[in-house]
Design a protein around this motif. Structure first.
Motif, PDB file in Angstrom:
ATOM      1  N   LEU A 560       0.808  -1.218   0.000  1.00 15.07           N
ATOM      2  CA  LEU A 560       0.000   0.000   0.000  1.00 15.07           C
ATOM      3  C   LEU A 560       0.844   1.271   0.000  1.00 15.07           C
ATOM      4  CD1 LEU A 560      -2.805  -1.055   2.509  1.00 15.07           C
ATOM      5  CD2 LEU A 560      -2.980  -0.845   0.026  1.00 15.07           C
ATOM      6  N   ARG A 561       2.143   1.155   0.273  1.00 17.61           N
ATOM      7  CA  ARG A 561       3.025   2.315   0.257  1.00 17.61           C
ATOM      8  C   ARG A 561       3.691   2.521  -1.099  1.00 17.61           C
ATOM      9  NH1 ARG A 561       1.906   0.943   5.064  1.00 17.61           N
ATOM     10  NH2 ARG A 561       2.311   2.170   6.936  1.00 17.61           N
ATOM     11  N   GLY A 562       3.443   1.628  -2.037  1.00 17.84           N
ATOM     12  CA  GLY A 562       4.011   1.777  -3.374  1.00 17.84           C
ATOM     13  C   GLY A 562       3.413   2.967  -4.103  1.00 17.84           C
ATOM     14  N   LYS A 563       4.210   3.597  -4.959  1.00 13.21           N
ATOM     15  CA  LYS A 563       3.690   4.731  -5.738  1.00 13.21           C
ATOM     16  C   LYS A 563       2.624   4.257  -6.717  1.00 13.21           C
ATOM     17  CE  LYS A 563       7.645   7.871  -5.411  1.00 13.21           C
ATOM     18  NZ  LYS A 563       8.682   8.636  -6.153  1.00 13.21           N
ATOM     19  N   LYS A 564       2.861   3.117  -7.339  1.00 14.44           N
ATOM     20  CA  LYS A 564       1.844   2.465  -8.162  1.00 14.44           C
ATOM     21  C   LYS A 564       1.520   1.131  -7.520  1.00 14.44           C
ATOM     22  CE  LYS A 564       3.137   4.470 -12.644  1.00 14.44           C
ATOM     23  NZ  LYS A 564       3.612   4.174 -14.020  1.00 14.44           N
ATOM     24  N   GLN A 565       0.243   0.773  -7.525  1.00 20.61           N
ATOM     25  CA  GLN A 565      -0.199  -0.463  -6.884  1.00 20.61           C
ATOM     26  C   GLN A 565      -1.005  -1.279  -7.883  1.00 20.61           C
ATOM     27  OE1 GLN A 565      -2.362   1.036  -3.517  1.00 20.61           O
ATOM     28  NE2 GLN A 565      -0.603   2.180  -2.746  1.00 20.61           N
ATOM     29  N   ILE A 566      -0.497  -2.446  -8.233  1.00 20.55           N
ATOM     30  CA  ILE A 566      -1.153  -3.321  -9.203  1.00 20.55           C
ATOM     31  C   ILE A 566      -1.778  -4.480  -8.450  1.00 20.55           C
ATOM     32  CG2 ILE A 566      -0.869  -4.621 -11.338  1.00 20.55           C
ATOM     33  CD1 ILE A 566      -0.107  -1.649 -11.528  1.00 20.55           C
ATOM     34  N   GLU A 567      -3.104  -4.598  -8.514  1.00 25.82           N
ATOM     35  CA  GLU A 567      -3.838  -5.627  -7.777  1.00 25.82           C
ATOM     36  C   GLU A 567      -3.989  -6.898  -8.622  1.00 25.82           C
ATOM     37  OE1 GLU A 567      -5.090  -5.725  -4.809  1.00 25.82           O
ATOM     38  OE2 GLU A 567      -5.487  -3.689  -4.075  1.00 25.82           O
ATOM     39  N   THR A 568      -4.117  -8.029  -7.937  1.00 19.17           N
ATOM     40  CA  THR A 568      -4.310  -9.294  -8.645  1.00 19.17           C
ATOM     41  C   THR A 568      -5.635  -9.319  -9.386  1.00 19.17           C
ATOM     42  OG1 THR A 568      -2.986 -10.521  -7.040  1.00 19.17           O
ATOM     43  CG2 THR A 568      -4.485 -11.797  -8.401  1.00 19.17           C
ATOM     44  N   PHE A 569      -6.726  -9.101  -8.646  1.00 17.48           N
ATOM     45  CA  PHE A 569      -8.047  -9.317  -9.226  1.00 17.48           C
ATOM     46  C   PHE A 569      -8.638  -8.084  -9.899  1.00 17.48           C
ATOM     47  CE2 PHE A 569      -7.600 -12.634  -6.001  1.00 17.48           C
ATOM     48  CZ  PHE A 569      -7.816 -13.738  -6.799  1.00 17.48           C
ATOM     49  N   ASN A 570      -7.935  -6.998  -9.866  1.00 17.58           N
ATOM     50  CA  ASN A 570      -8.402  -5.824 -10.602  1.00 17.58           C
ATOM     51  C   ASN A 570      -7.558  -5.554 -11.838  1.00 17.58           C
ATOM     52  OD1 ASN A 570     -10.494  -5.213  -8.810  1.00 17.58           O
ATOM     53  ND2 ASN A 570      -9.110  -4.097  -7.453  1.00 17.58           N
ATOM     54  N   ASP A 571      -6.298  -5.979 -11.793  1.00 22.98           N
ATOM     55  CA  ASP A 571      -5.365  -5.586 -12.849  1.00 22.98           C
ATOM     56  C   ASP A 571      -4.713  -6.750 -13.588  1.00 22.98           C
ATOM     57  OD1 ASP A 571      -5.577  -2.754 -12.188  1.00 22.98           O
ATOM     58  OD2 ASP A 571      -4.446  -3.245 -10.378  1.00 22.98           O
ATOM     59  N   LEU A 572      -4.514  -7.887 -12.897  1.00 20.07           N
ATOM     60  CA  LEU A 572      -3.765  -8.980 -13.524  1.00 20.07           C
ATOM     61  C   LEU A 572      -4.662 -10.040 -14.157  1.00 20.07           C
ATOM     62  CD1 LEU A 572      -0.987  -9.595 -10.821  1.00 20.07           C
ATOM     63  CD2 LEU A 572      -0.892  -8.126 -12.846  1.00 20.07           C
ATOM     64  N   THR A 573      -5.847 -10.236 -13.614  1.00 24.88           N
ATOM     65  CA  THR A 573      -6.726 -11.286 -14.118  1.00 24.88           C
ATOM     66  C   THR A 573      -8.179 -10.824 -14.095  1.00 24.88           C
ATOM     67  OG1 THR A 573      -7.425 -13.594 -13.817  1.00 24.88           O
ATOM     68  CG2 THR A 573      -6.965 -12.320 -11.829  1.00 24.88           C
ATOM     69  N   LYS A 574      -8.987 -11.442 -14.948  1.00 25.99           N
ATOM     70  CA  LYS A 574     -10.420 -11.152 -14.962  1.00 25.99           C
ATOM     71  C   LYS A 574     -11.178 -12.085 -14.023  1.00 25.99           C
ATOM     72  CE  LYS A 574     -10.585  -9.216 -19.632  1.00 25.99           C
ATOM     73  NZ  LYS A 574     -11.166  -9.331 -20.990  1.00 25.99           N
ATOM     74  N   ASP A 575     -10.487 -13.050 -13.434  1.00 25.41           N
ATOM     75  CA  ASP A 575     -11.142 -13.913 -12.441  1.00 25.41           C
ATOM     76  C   ASP A 575     -11.608 -13.076 -11.250  1.00 25.41           C
ATOM     77  OD1 ASP A 575     -10.695 -16.102 -13.979  1.00 25.41           O
ATOM     78  OD2 ASP A 575      -9.087 -16.948 -12.748  1.00 25.41           O
ATOM     79  N   CYS A 576     -12.641 -13.576 -10.586  1.00 23.32           N
ATOM     80  CA  CYS A 576     -13.180 -12.878  -9.419  1.00 23.32           C
ATOM     81  C   CYS A 576     -12.458 -13.326  -8.151  1.00 23.32           C
ATOM     82  CB  CYS A 576     -14.677 -13.157  -9.268  1.00 23.32           C
ATOM     83  SG  CYS A 576     -15.649 -12.750 -10.731  1.00 23.32           S
ATOM     84  N   LYS A 577     -12.334 -12.438  -7.196  1.00 21.16           N
ATOM     85  CA  LYS A 577     -11.612 -12.746  -5.961  1.00 21.16           C
ATOM     86  C   LYS A 577     -12.181 -13.949  -5.249  1.00 21.16           C
ATOM     87  CE  LYS A 577     -10.336 -10.856  -1.450  1.00 21.16           C
ATOM     88  NZ  LYS A 577     -10.415  -9.712  -0.515  1.00 21.16           N
ATOM     89  N   ASP A 578     -13.506 -14.075  -5.211  1.00 22.13           N
ATOM     90  CA  ASP A 578     -14.153 -15.158  -4.469  1.00 22.13           C
ATOM     91  C   ASP A 578     -14.632 -16.298  -5.366  1.00 22.13           C
ATOM     92  OD1 ASP A 578     -13.842 -13.878  -1.946  1.00 22.13           O
ATOM     93  OD2 ASP A 578     -15.500 -12.549  -2.461  1.00 22.13           O
ATOM     94  N   GLY A 579     -14.131 -16.345  -6.606  1.00 19.25           N
ATOM     95  CA  GLY A 579     -14.491 -17.436  -7.494  1.00 19.25           C
ATOM     96  C   GLY A 579     -15.383 -16.997  -8.629  1.00 19.25           C
ATOM     97  N   ILE A 580     -15.617 -17.899  -9.556  1.00 19.79           N
ATOM     98  CA  ILE A 580     -16.356 -17.588 -10.769  1.00 19.79           C
ATOM     99  C   ILE A 580     -17.759 -17.067 -10.455  1.00 19.79           C
ATOM    100  CG2 ILE A 580     -17.310 -19.907 -11.053  1.00 19.79           C
ATOM    101  CD1 ILE A 580     -16.662 -19.613 -14.072  1.00 19.79           C
ATOM    102  N   ASN A 581     -18.150 -16.034 -11.208  1.00 22.77           N
ATOM    103  CA  ASN A 581     -19.483 -15.418 -11.101  1.00 22.77           C
ATOM    104  C   ASN A 581     -19.737 -14.736  -9.755  1.00 22.77           C
ATOM    105  OD1 ASN A 581     -20.167 -16.323 -13.690  1.00 22.77           O
ATOM    106  ND2 ASN A 581     -20.958 -18.265 -12.899  1.00 22.77           N
ATOM    107  N   THR A 582     -18.674 -14.309  -9.070  1.00 21.76           N
ATOM    108  CA  THR A 582     -18.867 -13.592  -7.797  1.00 21.76           C
ATOM    109  C   THR A 582     -18.395 -12.152  -7.868  1.00 21.76           C
ATOM    110  OG1 THR A 582     -16.705 -14.294  -6.926  1.00 21.76           O
ATOM    111  CG2 THR A 582     -18.596 -15.727  -6.469  1.00 21.76           C
ATOM    112  N   CYS A 583     -17.960 -11.709  -9.034  1.00 24.00           N
ATOM    113  CA  CYS A 583     -17.472 -10.332  -9.155  1.00 24.00           C
ATOM    114  C   CYS A 583     -18.615  -9.356  -8.911  1.00 24.00           C
ATOM    115  CB  CYS A 583     -16.881 -10.074 -10.539  1.00 24.00           C
ATOM    116  SG  CYS A 583     -15.329 -10.945 -10.849  1.00 24.00           S
ATOM    117  N   THR A 584     -18.299  -8.275  -8.218  1.00 21.59           N
ATOM    118  CA  THR A 584     -19.257  -7.198  -7.995  1.00 21.59           C
ATOM    119  C   THR A 584     -18.589  -5.893  -8.375  1.00 21.59           C
ATOM    120  OG1 THR A 584     -18.577  -6.774  -5.717  1.00 21.59           O
ATOM    121  CG2 THR A 584     -20.272  -8.452  -6.061  1.00 21.59           C
ATOM    122  N   SER A 585     -19.373  -4.846  -8.468  1.00 16.15           N
ATOM    123  CA  SER A 585     -18.834  -3.525  -8.820  1.00 16.15           C
ATOM    124  C   SER A 585     -17.928  -2.999  -7.730  1.00 16.15           C
ATOM    125  CB  SER A 585     -19.985  -2.533  -9.045  1.00 16.15           C
ATOM    126  OG  SER A 585     -20.787  -2.434  -7.880  1.00 16.15           O
ATOM    127  N   ALA A 586     -18.050  -3.534  -6.512  1.00 16.32           N
ATOM    128  CA  ALA A 586     -17.252  -3.057  -5.395  1.00 16.32           C
ATOM    129  C   ALA A 586     -15.958  -3.823  -5.212  1.00 16.32           C
ATOM    130  CB  ALA A 586     -18.059  -3.151  -4.092  1.00 16.32           C
TER     131      ALA A 586
END
Length: 587
Positions: A560-586
């Motif tokens: 969180l102290r990095g100047k740029k922060q690349i997230e797994t489930f927002n930036d690296l993959t289209k998979d959802c954090k909690d599994g398939i078909n669980t993605c939400t706008s939040a």
């Protein structure tokens, strides 16, 4: 025989013309009632099985909305770090607007030089003064103070300085130690940080002083002031006059309290109460329950319910400082007792902002004075008893006793239903452990606060193709290089926060970036570290393991102290954090 049915129907008169309207109305009523019963059944099933999203798992941008809502929460296993009060504070605080520049130091030096020279005395140039180049450096000399401030500002270009403490003598005659309050220029956490470093000075033949070197993070221990007795807590603490700081252009009447990471932590238990104050106090205590050894998310959600009820009832919270760490965070794979609340959270800040008391100390005092002063206990064994019904209880102690049947013995059940309208969880009272945050700051300081960060979540999720079909491929070294080339410049310091045990997997990234991992900094928590010494002292001489939750906490805080922060489930993959078909706008 064939005509019998028609005879019977005719005799019954059910299908006579004069009865058709009445029969139709009756059938419609029966149909409507049937539909109503089915609807109630469906609603009951949905209500019983529905699990609303846990707001604690949302990113910080959604927390403000969560804090103003009254939704219940259910819990699922999550090895992430819980969000605490400082995560809910915006980074656009007024206190961050006024920082010290080189020109402020120059102006102060000029003003002080004029003020110290009498009007009838002609100033003598420094180069003409008599001096001995081998004399010890006077660290209290204002010129030395100004020199060190200028050097620090020029040396660390990626941070803003808010306060400098006057230098003190260092480890030898050419060393001075100086402390300062700062925060990174692009800081995304609402906090101040404190560093104290050792400076090596040299004097030239004409007596001019210059800085020959500067030590690492927290190398100037003599400048780390420790709070003396009688200095007070919170807003009652005396201000330090031995500092240089810029007067803010705007001062808020009731500023939000902000953590100062790196400051000495004073979370020792206070002295036992005397009879008078104790016997006149009102207390709330939760006993038993099923939250023990659960995830840190569930523990904190329940703890905040308990703290919120104590605030509502205007009672001192009697809390058990001992914790059980869930097996999801332990190297042994087993639940581990014997942990301490202070290992993970800022107990000093909690004492500053709320009335709390250690359970062991409380029972000691209670046993001494309960009978003598006729102190009564009000026992509550049903979690559905609303805090409203307890508001007028006069007894000294209200004790909620929880049973053994889950989930009805979870503390947070007290804050559901009717209680939602009166209990507000006081998130501002709970901060993460500043000792752990200081470890994260030390790691950031070793990269001069000039690094980018990527979070790479793999582990069990990468092997579960049913729920995360793309994660393994999207977090492979080849995929990472392909994704990061559009987001992070070549040659940058890149901190990789990951649960991947084999960090050699990321070796291909070293061709483009200066990669860093948590385990590179083990010296910050090994047996020779300040953290180890402080934790051993806190734990009554018993060493404290840098456990799995601490690792996750520090790893996340560095990210969180990095100047740029690349997230797994927002930036690296289209998979959802909690599994398939669980993605939400939040998410």
């Amino acid at each position: 025989m064939l005509g019998r049915p028609s005879f019977a129907l005719s005799r019954n008169g059910t299908f006579r013309a004069e009865n058709l309207g009445q029969n139709a109305l009756s059938m419609i009523k029966n149909l409507c009632f049937t539909l109503f019963v089915v609807g109630v059944l469906v609603f009951t099933i949905i209500a019983a099985t529905y699990q609303p999203e846990d707001p604690l798992f949302h990113p910080s941008t959604k927390i403000t909305t969560f804090l103003t809502s009254n939704s219940n929460a259910t819990f699922k296993s999550d090895i992430g770090v819980v969000k605490t009060g400082e995560d809910f504070v915006g980074v656009n605080q007024t206190a961050f607007a006024t920082f010290i520049n080189i020109t402020d130091v120059d102006d102060a030096a000029a003003a002080e030089a004029v003020a110290t020279v009498p009007d009838d005395v002609e100033a003598v140039p420094e180069i003409t003064r008599d001096c001995n180049v081998d004399d010890p450096i006077n660290c209290r000399d204002p010129d030395v103070f100004h020199l060190l401030m200028r050097f620090a500002i020029e040396q660390f270009k990626d941070i803003h300085f808010y306060r400098f403490g006057k230098p003190v003598k260092g480890d030898n005659d050419t060393s001075c130690h100086m402390a300062w309050r700062f925060r990174p220029k692009e800081g995304k956490a609402a906090a101040f940080y404190k560093d104290y470093r050792s400076f090596t000075l040299v004097r030239s033949d004409n007596c001019t002083l210059s800085v020959a070197g500067i030590g690492d993070y927290h190398s100037g221990a003599n400048a780390r002031k420790r709070r003396g007795k009688g200095k007070g807590r919170g807003k009652h603490r005396e201000k330090d006059k031995e500092v240089f700081e810029k007067v803010p252009t705007k001062v808020e009447e009731n500023p939000i309290a902000l953590p100062e990471v790196g400051e000495t932590v004073d979370d020792a238990l206070p002295a036992l109460e005397s009879e008078g104050p104790f016997s006149h106090g009102k207390y709330l205590l939760y006993s038993g329950g099923g939250d023990r050894c659960k995830s840190m998310n569930q523990y904190l959600w329940s703890f905040m319910c308990m703290l919120g009820e104590a605030q509502y009832l205007n009672r001192t919270l009697v809390m058990d400082l001992s914790l059980c760490l869930s097996k999801m965070y332990t190297s042994s794979g087993q639940d581990e007792e014997g942990k301490d609340f202070r290992f993970y959270f800022d107990f000093e800040h909690l004492m500053d902002t709320a009335s709390v008391m250690d359970q062991t100390q409380f029972w000691s005092d209670w046993s001494k004075w309960q009978q003598k002063d006729r102190l009564n206990l009000h026992l509550v064994e049903d979690f559905s008893v609303s805090p409203k019904k307890l508001a007028n209880v006069k007894d000294a102690l209200i004790m909620r006793k929880f049973g053994t049947v889950e989930p009805d013995n979870y503390w947070y059940r007290v804050c559901e239903g009717e209680a939602e309208s009166v209990i507000q969880r006081p998130w501002h009272m709970i901060w993460k452990s500043r000792r752990l945050l200081d470890v994260a700051s030390a790691i950031a300081a070793r990269m001069n606060w000039d690094f980018d960060a990527v979070h790479v979540e793999r582990g069990e999720k990468a092997t579960n193709k049913e729920l995360w079909p793309n994660l393994d491929r999207d977090t492979s070294p080849e995929a990472l290089l392909s994704t990061l080339k559009y987001k992070i410049e070549d040659g940058r310091n890149l901190y990789i926060a990951t649960n991947e045990p084999d960090t050699s997997l990321f070796n291909p990234l070293k061709d483009k970036y200066l990669t860093h991992f948590l385990d590179e900094y083990k010296d910050l928590w090994d047996s020779n570290s300040d953290w180890y010494a402080e934790m051993t002292k806190l734990n009554n001489g018993t060493p404290v393991e840098f456990d799995g939750y601490m690792r996750i906490s520090v790893d996340t805080e560095v990210f969180l102290r990095g100047k740029k922060q690349i997230e797994t489930f927002n930036d690296l993959t289209k998979d959802c954090k909690d599994g398939i078909n669980t993605c939400t706008s939040a998410s």
